[in-house]
Design an enzyme around this catalytic site. Structure first.
Site, PDB file in Angstrom:
ATOM      1  N   ASP A  98       0.852  -1.200   0.000  1.00  0.00           N
ATOM      2  CA  ASP A  98       0.000   0.000   0.000  1.00  0.00           C
ATOM      3  C   ASP A  98       0.883   1.244   0.000  1.00  0.00           C
ATOM      4  OD1 ASP A  98      -2.202   1.879   0.504  1.00  0.00           O
ATOM      5  OD2 ASP A  98      -3.325   0.143   1.205  1.00  0.00           O
ATOM      6  N   ASP A 125       3.602   1.870  -4.717  1.00  0.00           N
ATOM      7  CA  ASP A 125       2.578   2.480  -5.570  1.00  0.00           C
ATOM      8  C   ASP A 125       2.420   1.547  -6.764  1.00  0.00           C
ATOM      9  OD1 ASP A 125       1.143   3.863  -7.477  1.00  0.00           O
ATOM     10  OD2 ASP A 125       2.296   5.720  -7.303  1.00  0.00           O
ATOM     11  N   ILE A 126       1.260   0.907  -6.873  1.00  0.00           N
ATOM     12  CA  ILE A 126       1.095  -0.121  -7.916  1.00  0.00           C
ATOM     13  C   ILE A 126       1.130   0.444  -9.328  1.00  0.00           C
ATOM     14  CG2 ILE A 126      -0.140  -1.785  -6.463  1.00  0.00           C
ATOM     15  CD1 ILE A 126      -2.697  -0.758  -8.205  1.00  0.00           C
ATOM     16  N   ASN A 167      -6.229  -5.434  -5.379  1.00  0.00           N
ATOM     17  CA  ASN A 167      -7.400  -4.786  -4.786  1.00  0.00           C
ATOM     18  C   ASN A 167      -7.318  -3.258  -4.818  1.00  0.00           C
ATOM     19  OD1 ASN A 167      -9.643  -4.457  -2.554  1.00  0.00           O
ATOM     20  ND2 ASN A 167      -7.795  -3.478  -1.730  1.00  0.00           N
ATOM     21  N   TYR A 170     -13.901   5.321 -14.003  1.00  0.00           N
ATOM     22  CA  TYR A 170     -13.829   4.153 -13.109  1.00  0.00           C
ATOM     23  C   TYR A 170     -14.401   2.903 -13.793  1.00  0.00           C
ATOM     24  CZ  TYR A 170     -14.651   1.487  -8.752  1.00  0.00           C
ATOM     25  OH  TYR A 170     -14.676   0.540  -7.759  1.00  0.00           O
ATOM     26  N   LYS A 200     -12.497  -0.561 -14.669  1.00  0.00           N
ATOM     27  CA  LYS A 200     -12.918  -1.853 -14.117  1.00  0.00           C
ATOM     28  C   LYS A 200     -13.321  -2.826 -15.231  1.00  0.00           C
ATOM     29  CE  LYS A 200     -12.224  -0.966  -9.742  1.00  0.00           C
ATOM     30  NZ  LYS A 200     -11.251  -1.724  -8.945  1.00  0.00           N
TER      31      LYS A 200
HETATM   32  N1  LIG Z   1     -16.213   0.114  -1.515  1.00  0.00           N
HETATM   33  C1  LIG Z   1     -16.996  -0.198  -2.527  1.00  0.00           C
HETATM   34  O1  LIG Z   1     -18.215   0.025  -2.491  1.00  0.00           O
HETATM   35  C2  LIG Z   1     -16.406  -0.876  -3.747  1.00  0.00           C
HETATM   36  C3  LIG Z   1     -17.296  -1.369  -4.697  1.00  0.00           C
HETATM   37  C4  LIG Z   1     -16.783  -2.005  -5.821  1.00  0.00           C
HETATM   38  C5  LIG Z   1     -15.414  -2.149  -5.989  1.00  0.00           C
HETATM   39  N2  LIG Z   1     -14.573  -1.651  -5.049  1.00  0.00           N
HETATM   40  C6  LIG Z   1     -13.145  -1.816  -5.293  1.00  0.00           C
HETATM   41  O2  LIG Z   1     -12.568  -2.497  -4.194  1.00  0.00           O
HETATM   42  C7  LIG Z   1     -11.212  -2.058  -4.020  1.00  0.00           C
HETATM   43  C8  LIG Z   1     -11.020  -1.570  -2.589  1.00  0.00           C
HETATM   44  O3  LIG Z   1     -11.940  -0.531  -2.331  1.00  0.00           O
HETATM   45  P1  LIG Z   1     -12.152   0.099  -0.891  1.00  0.00           P
HETATM   46  O4  LIG Z   1     -13.549   0.567  -0.847  1.00  0.00           O
HETATM   47  O5  LIG Z   1     -11.639  -0.821   0.155  1.00  0.00           O
HETATM   48  O6  LIG Z   1     -11.195   1.383  -1.051  1.00  0.00           O
HETATM   49  P2  LIG Z   1     -10.417   2.231   0.050  1.00  0.00           P
HETATM   50  O7  LIG Z   1     -10.216   3.590  -0.535  1.00  0.00           O
HETATM   51  O8  LIG Z   1     -11.096   2.135   1.371  1.00  0.00           O
HETATM   52  O9  LIG Z   1      -9.004   1.484   0.115  1.00  0.00           O
HETATM   53  C9  LIG Z   1      -8.185   1.428  -1.027  1.00  0.00           C
HETATM   54  C10 LIG Z   1      -6.755   1.162  -0.601  1.00  0.00           C
HETATM   55  O10 LIG Z   1      -5.949   1.171  -1.786  1.00  0.00           O
HETATM   56  C11 LIG Z   1      -4.778   1.930  -1.537  1.00  0.00           C
HETATM   57  N3  LIG Z   1      -4.257   2.498  -2.774  1.00  0.00           N
HETATM   58  C12 LIG Z   1      -4.787   3.477  -3.540  1.00  0.00           C
HETATM   59  N4  LIG Z   1      -3.986   3.760  -4.574  1.00  0.00           N
HETATM   60  C13 LIG Z   1      -2.920   2.922  -4.470  1.00  0.00           C
HETATM   61  C14 LIG Z   1      -1.732   2.749  -5.246  1.00  0.00           C
HETATM   62  N5  LIG Z   1      -1.473   3.508  -6.327  1.00  0.00           N
HETATM   63  N6  LIG Z   1      -0.848   1.807  -4.857  1.00  0.00           N
HETATM   64  C15 LIG Z   1      -1.081   1.060  -3.749  1.00  0.00           C
HETATM   65  N7  LIG Z   1      -2.186   1.179  -2.979  1.00  0.00           N
HETATM   66  C16 LIG Z   1      -3.086   2.116  -3.339  1.00  0.00           C
HETATM   67  C17 LIG Z   1      -5.236   3.019  -0.559  1.00  0.00           C
HETATM   68  O11 LIG Z   1      -4.139   3.578   0.133  1.00  0.00           O
HETATM   69  C18 LIG Z   1      -6.184   2.235   0.329  1.00  0.00           C
HETATM   70  O12 LIG Z   1      -5.516   1.626   1.417  1.00  0.00           O
HETATM   71  C19 LIG Z   1     -10.981  -0.964  -5.074  1.00  0.00           C
HETATM   72  O13 LIG Z   1     -10.368  -1.519  -6.222  1.00  0.00           O
HETATM   73  C20 LIG Z   1     -12.394  -0.504  -5.411  1.00  0.00           C
HETATM   74  O14 LIG Z   1     -12.473   0.032  -6.717  1.00  0.00           O
HETATM   75  C21 LIG Z   1     -15.031  -1.008  -3.926  1.00  0.00           C
END
Ligand SMILES: NC(=O)c1ccc[n+]([C@@H]2O[C@H](COP(=O)([O-])OP(=O)(O)OC[C@H]3O[C@@H](n4cnc5c(N)ncnc54)[C@H](O)[C@@H]3O)[C@@H](O)[C@H]2O)c1
Length: 247
Positions: A36, A60-61, A87, A151, A155
């Site tokens: 992360d 940073d991915i 993720n 987005y 996806k």
């Molecule tokens: N929460 C929802 O409703 C939801 C719905 C569908 C899909 N998703 C997907 O699930 C995944 C997680 O979502 P979430 O809600 O837990 O998000 P979140 O924002 O709570 O957590 C995301 C994490 O990713 C990290 N991150 C961001 N950019 C990064 C990078 N460049 N390199 C490394 N780490 C990085 C952030 O620091 C954070 O810890 C995401 O891919 C999101 O698109 C979430």
């Protein structure tokens, strides 16, 4: 790390869905590397899981060198990687007429390029190991969502990437699957305006938000040998929203 432990990388594992996935995989005797951006929250998440069961690595991915160094570090330290969960993701929502090219690029860069860079390293390694599982977190929104052209496109790209990579790795004993969450109760979802959250909840047949653990459960299944004959699939964890419009 216990000698017999399988090793998993979870990107974005410091909070939200990623943290729940890290916790769940650790409970299934994986040693988990949380990859992360921020050391403070990443180390805190690893500490909550417990020493000997998880570690944080700053990455940073979307940065090709960071991703290469992550894999070098994990292989150098632990010797093998059994599961990679891609993720990490971001949102920059606006209707297209208010969205800037910078907001489009930022989301594509992290969600699609970042996932692709991780998949590329994982594929090269797992092909030579002749084993492994890659799980990409896409979103129900790949089917379409107002205000999320960037987005949704990122996806949808992850779905195409998952299916194509499953074809490339099928004969190498590496499975590639995706999970498509609907609205899940995380910092990302809670950052949406209250009325938007409520509209999204009402749009799900269950009329509820999912929990990060609901997604983690399905990821744990895809990471396990219980689904060894499954690859290239997208599993929805979305309260039924992908079915279509209800009443
Ligand atoms: N929460 C929802 O409703 C939801 C719905 C569908 C899909 N998703 C997907 O699930 C995944 C997680 O979502 P979430 O809600 O837990 O998000 P979140 O924002 O709570 O957590 C995301 C994490 O990713 C990290 N991150 C961001 N950019 C990064 C990078 N460049 N390199 C490394 N780490 C990085 C952030 O620091 C954070 O810890 C995401 O891919 C999101 O698109 C979430």
């Amino acid at each position: 790390m216990a000698d017999h432990a399988k090793v998993a990388i979870v990107t974005g594992g410091a909070q939200g869905i990623g943290e729940a996935i890290a916790v769940r995989l650790a409970s299934e005797r994986f040693f988990v590397i949380i990859a992360d951006l921020t050391a403070e929250i990443g180390n805190a998440a690893a500490t909550r899981i417990g020493a000997g069961r998880a570690a944080f690595y700053q990455c940073d991915i979307s940065d090709v060198n960071d991703v290469r160094k992550l894999f070098e570090h994990v292989i150098g330290t632990y010797g093998h990687i059994d599961v990679v969960v891609n993720n990490a993701g971001i949102i920059r929502d606006h209707m297209i007429w208010k969205m800037t090219p910078e907001e489009f690029d930022a989301v594509i860069r992290v969600n699609l390029r970042g996932t692709w860079l991780m998949c590329r390293e994982a594929a090269m390694l797992m092909k030579s190991q002749k084993s492994g599982a890659i799980i990409n977190i896409t979103s129900r929104a790949w089917l379409g969502n107002m205000g999320q052209t960037n987005y949704s496109a990122s996806k949808a790209g992850i779905v195409g990437l998952t299916r194509s990579l499953a074809l490339e790795l099928g004969t190498h004993n590496v499975r590639v699957n995706a999970v498509a969450p609907g609205l899940i109760d995380t910092p990302l979802a809670r950052a949406l305006p209250e009325e938007v959250q409520q509209k999204l909840i009402n749009a799900q047949p269950t009329k509820s938000m999912g929990q990060p653990e609901d997604v983690a459960e399905v990821v744990a299944f895809l990471a396990s040998d219980r689904c060894r004959f499954m690859t290239g699939q997208v599993l929805y964890v979305d309260g039924g929203k992908s079915i279509g419009a209800g009443l």
